[in-house]
Design a protein around this motif. Structure first.
Motif, PDB file in Angstrom:
ATOM      1  N   LEU A  32       0.210   6.587   3.788  1.00 32.75           N
ATOM      2  CA  LEU A  32      -0.975   7.449   3.856  1.00 32.75           C
ATOM      3  C   LEU A  32      -2.099   6.948   2.960  1.00 32.75           C
ATOM      4  O   LEU A  32      -3.263   7.010   3.333  1.00 32.75           O
ATOM      5  CB  LEU A  32      -0.607   8.890   3.482  1.00 32.75           C
ATOM      6  CG  LEU A  32       0.147   9.669   4.535  1.00 32.75           C
ATOM      7  CD1 LEU A  32       0.588  11.022   3.981  1.00 32.75           C
ATOM      8  CD2 LEU A  32      -0.682   9.848   5.786  1.00 32.75           C
ATOM      9  N   VAL A  33      -1.751   6.462   1.781  1.00 26.99           N
ATOM     10  CA  VAL A  33      -2.782   5.936   0.876  1.00 26.99           C
ATOM     11  C   VAL A  33      -3.494   4.742   1.516  1.00 26.99           C
ATOM     12  O   VAL A  33      -4.723   4.684   1.544  1.00 26.99           O
ATOM     13  CB  VAL A  33      -2.191   5.571  -0.499  1.00 26.99           C
ATOM     14  CG1 VAL A  33      -3.180   4.780  -1.340  1.00 26.99           C
ATOM     15  CG2 VAL A  33      -1.757   6.826  -1.236  1.00 26.99           C
ATOM     16  N   PHE A  34      -2.722   3.816   2.060  1.00 24.11           N
ATOM     17  CA  PHE A  34      -3.353   2.659   2.705  1.00 24.11           C
ATOM     18  C   PHE A  34      -4.155   3.076   3.932  1.00 24.11           C
ATOM     19  O   PHE A  34      -5.226   2.537   4.188  1.00 24.11           O
ATOM     20  CB  PHE A  34      -2.319   1.586   3.055  1.00 24.11           C
ATOM     21  CG  PHE A  34      -1.898   0.781   1.873  1.00 24.11           C
ATOM     22  CD1 PHE A  34      -2.787  -0.073   1.243  1.00 24.11           C
ATOM     23  CD2 PHE A  34      -0.626   0.894   1.361  1.00 24.11           C
ATOM     24  CE1 PHE A  34      -2.422  -0.810   0.133  1.00 24.11           C
ATOM     25  CE2 PHE A  34      -0.232   0.166   0.247  1.00 24.11           C
ATOM     26  CZ  PHE A  34      -1.136  -0.691  -0.369  1.00 24.11           C
ATOM     27  N   TRP A  35      -3.658   4.054   4.680  1.00 22.98           N
ATOM     28  CA  TRP A  35      -4.390   4.543   5.847  1.00 22.98           C
ATOM     29  C   TRP A  35      -5.711   5.201   5.422  1.00 22.98           C
ATOM     30  O   TRP A  35      -6.749   4.978   6.041  1.00 22.98           O
ATOM     31  CB  TRP A  35      -3.508   5.523   6.624  1.00 22.98           C
ATOM     32  CG  TRP A  35      -4.233   6.185   7.743  1.00 22.98           C
ATOM     33  CD1 TRP A  35      -4.625   5.639   8.939  1.00 22.98           C
ATOM     34  CD2 TRP A  35      -4.687   7.531   7.758  1.00 22.98           C
ATOM     35  NE1 TRP A  35      -5.285   6.575   9.689  1.00 22.98           N
ATOM     36  CE2 TRP A  35      -5.331   7.748   8.986  1.00 22.98           C
ATOM     37  CE3 TRP A  35      -4.590   8.585   6.854  1.00 22.98           C
ATOM     38  CZ2 TRP A  35      -5.890   8.970   9.337  1.00 22.98           C
ATOM     39  CZ3 TRP A  35      -5.140   9.803   7.201  1.00 22.98           C
ATOM     40  CH2 TRP A  35      -5.777   9.987   8.430  1.00 22.98           C
ATOM     41  N   ARG A  36      -5.685   5.983   4.337  1.00 21.37           N
ATOM     42  CA  ARG A  36      -6.926   6.611   3.836  1.00 21.37           C
ATOM     43  C   ARG A  36      -7.906   5.558   3.337  1.00 21.37           C
ATOM     44  O   ARG A  36      -9.118   5.674   3.540  1.00 21.37           O
ATOM     45  CB  ARG A  36      -6.593   7.597   2.728  1.00 21.37           C
ATOM     46  CG  ARG A  36      -5.856   8.825   3.213  1.00 21.37           C
ATOM     47  CD  ARG A  36      -5.431   9.693   2.043  1.00 21.37           C
ATOM     48  NE  ARG A  36      -4.497  10.717   2.441  1.00 21.37           N
ATOM     49  CZ  ARG A  36      -3.486  11.118   1.695  1.00 21.37           C
ATOM     50  NH1 ARG A  36      -3.287  10.589   0.493  1.00 21.37           N
ATOM     51  NH2 ARG A  36      -2.672  12.054   2.132  1.00 21.37           N
ATOM     52  N   LEU A  37      -7.393   4.530   2.648  1.00 21.34           N
ATOM     53  CA  LEU A  37      -8.275   3.439   2.198  1.00 21.34           C
ATOM     54  C   LEU A  37      -8.886   2.720   3.396  1.00 21.34           C
ATOM     55  O   LEU A  37     -10.071   2.371   3.379  1.00 21.34           O
ATOM     56  CB  LEU A  37      -7.507   2.462   1.312  1.00 21.34           C
ATOM     57  CG  LEU A  37      -7.134   2.998  -0.069  1.00 21.34           C
ATOM     58  CD1 LEU A  37      -6.107   2.083  -0.732  1.00 21.34           C
ATOM     59  CD2 LEU A  37      -8.371   3.147  -0.942  1.00 21.34           C
TER      60      LEU A  37
END
Length: 134
Positions: A32-37
């Motif tokens: 999720l963090v990489f997707w949000r970035l």
């Protein structure tokens, strides 16, 4: 530019980076963090494009044509619902776009979609995939 965006997210702890740094152990959190970035990077590109062509392209991933359940309608006024897009809109000094279908991600369904798309397999993701129909 992407490196700068990542560096700022780390220093500010945005997009879930602070949760990850605090030892968030959920398997889904790094995805999720990489997707949000990625969402912040595409939002930045979309607002730069809008400066030139006048309309804001919808570069959110996955597009609702691939995963309609990944996004739900949002009715917030004077700001975008999804943090990465609102953050980049305010940084660009852009007005709220006209005729832009604002949406908020349904992260449980999104994780199931990503798990199915990238063939991830953990017990938690398998349960999400089954409940989301992927």
């Amino acid at each position: 530019e992407t490196t700068k965006l990542l560096s700022e997210a780390i220093s500010r702890g945005t997009y879930g980076v602070s949760d990850l740094a605090a030892g968030g152990s959920a398997v889904q959190l790094p995805a999720l963090v990489f997707w949000r970035l990625h969402g912040a990077a595409t939002a930045k590109a979309a607002f730069e494009c809008a400066e030139v062509r006048g309309s804001l392209p919808d570069l959110r991933w996955p597009p609702s044509s691939l995963c309609p359940a990944c996004w739900r309608k949002c009715f917030r006024q004077r700001r975008l619902c999804w943090e990465p897009w609102e953050d980049q809109r305010s940084r660009a000094g852009a007005a709220m776009p006209d005729n832009f279908a604002d949406a908020l991600p349904n992260e449980d369904v999104l994780l199931a979609f990503m798990a199915a798309s990238y063939n991830w397999s953990t017990p938690a993701l398998e349960q999400s995939r089954a409940s989301a129909g992927f």
